[in-house]
Scaffold this active site. Structure first.
Site, PDB file in Angstrom:
ATOM      1  N   GLU A 174       0.630  41.227 -29.978  1.00 48.89           N
ATOM      2  CA  GLU A 174       0.343  39.799 -29.758  1.00 48.89           C
ATOM      3  C   GLU A 174       0.757  38.902 -30.930  1.00 48.89           C
ATOM      4  O   GLU A 174       0.023  37.991 -31.313  1.00 48.89           O
ATOM      5  CB  GLU A 174      -1.152  39.605 -29.446  1.00 48.89           C
ATOM      6  N   GLU A 293      -2.536  45.631 -21.850  1.00 51.46           N
ATOM      7  CA  GLU A 293      -3.910  45.121 -21.894  1.00 51.46           C
ATOM      8  C   GLU A 293      -4.152  44.357 -20.600  1.00 51.46           C
ATOM      9  O   GLU A 293      -3.458  43.378 -20.324  1.00 51.46           O
ATOM     10  CB  GLU A 293      -4.150  44.190 -23.095  1.00 51.46           C
TER      11      GLU A 293
END
Length: 506
Positions: A174, A293
């Site tokens: 991320e 995720e």
């Protein structure tokens, strides 16, 4: 009475083989995911290495095939060296991601021992936030080189004689997010990811590498980030990552039940972006997607990392899931299967305690949350080829995603056994749906289970661990190549069909 919906199950309508890596999970050094989750020395059911065997058994029952580790946001400030060697010599560090004190009693070698016991493939994340190419190469050498070098001999000195042979590596986490330690622009990250990937492929061309995609589809750089990163890394990476969490807290239940429509749009958008880059570069390789995720998360209840006090292994985002959450998780699994031609890896986040299917109490029991059940049944019975299933049905108008089909479905066909498994969600929370299913002749129904409840807010707990479980369905009638199936409101259903007993052993 005429059926309200129709769908056809035809083994010739193939999408792709079921990829076992779709049934992955995630263990991050966050909250109680590791400590008092999978690892708790001194627990009555802990083994000699401190692994909770009750959680280990539930992990196997869940059907997890792959686990991503050690993060997540945690990895972007993590020094892997802190978690190897004699435990008494390991330092206590501050984890800036979750404002926690990390004592490093559990690290790489402990995780790999746990993974071997659980029978799961490791998916290792590298710190490309506050570290870079050198540290990534050092970790891969320590983990994967047989011996005779400083780092491989260090591993052997730490009691691990044979290399871990980890094949799947995430190039950071991320890094488009300003909350991330070492946040970067797409250009900065793309160059670092390319340099790291080039070095890792020089070490071992057989490694599979995952480049960071957007943290979520609401990011202002969504799509543009992937395009720029892939232009820099296309010939060296195998996957681009996707992350998505679905929050039911705003009370818009119809939109929440339609979360799979948003996930599918995200998948197809990033697949199209990757294909555009491939065309631009005149590269015929197809980049696969790693949805590493995903889950339901009551995110609006979490007030951000800055709201946390420094603590050691605190209780953090331990959401208790209800029936509706389980139905949505089932629909997200359907979505991943529906896109098995492009999604090659998927990880539900996380495995234990932190927005998890498995909950534990320190020194006490472990139990299955409601979302455990659709995952376990899908992982167990999705075999063979994924079939294209497009129901003819009514639509539901949602505030977030517009009109969506009332039914969300997929199926798998196992050519070896002749078995066929249907997975279907009724998104209509007000009414049952009578559905006509056309399927190959000569099949019999061998199992019909539902997750539904008159109280959609019902949950499991340590005191009532089986309040919500899959229950046998009653609304199924099979006549030749037609089955009539009544789906309860806001429900997830699995129906398994098989040839006559003489031809199959379901």
């Amino acid at each position: 009475m005429a059926p309200a919906a129709r769908l056809t199950l035809d083994p010739s309508f193939r999408i792709a083989p079921v990829e076992p890596r779709l049934f992955g999970s995630f263990v991050e050094h966050m909250g109680r995911s590791v400590y008092t989750g999978i690892f708790e020395p001194g627990h009555p059911l802990a083994d000699a290495e401190g692994i909770r065997t009750d959680v280990l058994e539930l992990t196997r029952e869940l059907g997890v095939t792959l686990v991503r580790y050690p993060g997540g946001n945690f990895v972007s400030n993590y020094h892997w060296e802190d978690g190897v060697g004699p435990v008494e010599e390991r330092p206590v560090r501050l984890d800036l991601a979750w404002r926690s004190r990390e004592d490093n009693r559990f690290g790489l070698n402990e995780f790999m021992s746990w993974a071997a016991k659980a029978g799961v493939e490791p998916m290792m994340a590298l710190n490309l936030g506050t570290r870079g190419v050198t540290e990534a190469l050092q970790l891969v050498e320590y983990a994967n080189y047989p011996g005779g070098t400083r780092l491989s001999e260090l591993r052997r000195a730490h009691g691990v004689d044979k290399p871990h042979d980890i094949h799947l590596w995430c190039l950071g986490n991320e890094l488009d997010g300003p909350w991330q330690m070492g946040h970067k622009t797409a250009g900065e990250y793309g160059r670092l990811a390319a340099e790291t990937a080039r070095a890792l492929k020089r070490f071992d061309p057989g490694l599979s590498l995952v480049a960071c995609g957007s943290s979520n589809s609401g990011m202002p750089t969504f799509g543009a980030w992937e395009a720029e990163v892939l232009e820099a890394t296309y010939d060296m990476v195998d996957y681009i990552s996707l992350h998505a969490y679905y929050d039911p807290s705003d009370g818009d239940v119809d939109s929440f039940l339609a979360s799979g429509a948003d996930m599918e749009h995200m998948i197809r958008s990033i697949a199209a972006t990757a294909d555009h880059v491939g065309a631009k570069l005149r590269d015929r390789k197809k980049i696969k997607l790693s949805f590493d995720e995903w889950n339901v998360w009551y995110q609006s209840r979490f007030h951000g990392e800055s709201s946390l006090d420094w603590a050691e292994h605190p209780r953090l985002i331990e959401d208790a899931y209800d029936v509706t959450d389980a139905v949505v998780v089932g629909s997200l699994l359907i979505t991943l299967l529906r896109n098995a031609d492009r999604v090659g890896v998927a990880c539900q986040a996380q495995l234990a305690n932190v927005i998890a299917p498995i909950m534990t109490e320190p020194g006490g029991p472990a139990w299955r949350q409601t979302i455990f059940h659709p995952f376990a049944l899908t992982a167990r019975h999705a075999r063979g080829e994924v079939l294209r299933v497009e129901p003819e049905c009514a639509t539901i108008d949602t505030g977030r995603y517009g009109e969506v089909p009332a039914l969300w479905s997929t199926a798998t066909h196992d050519e070896a056994t002749g078995g066929l498994t249907l997975f279907v969600v009724n998104r209509d929370r007000h009414a049952p749906c009578t559905t006509e299913v056309t399927l190959p002749g000569g099949l019999r129904a061998v199992e019909h289970l539902e997750i539904a409840d008159a109280d959609p807010s019902a949950r499991n707990s340590a005191g009532s661990p089986d309040r919500v479980v899959p229950r046998p369905g009653t609304g199924l009638h099979l006549d030749g190549c037609k089955a009539t199936l009544t789906l309860p409101p806001a429900s997830w259903t699995i129906v398994r069909f098989a040839p006559p007993a003489s031809r199959s052993n379901p």
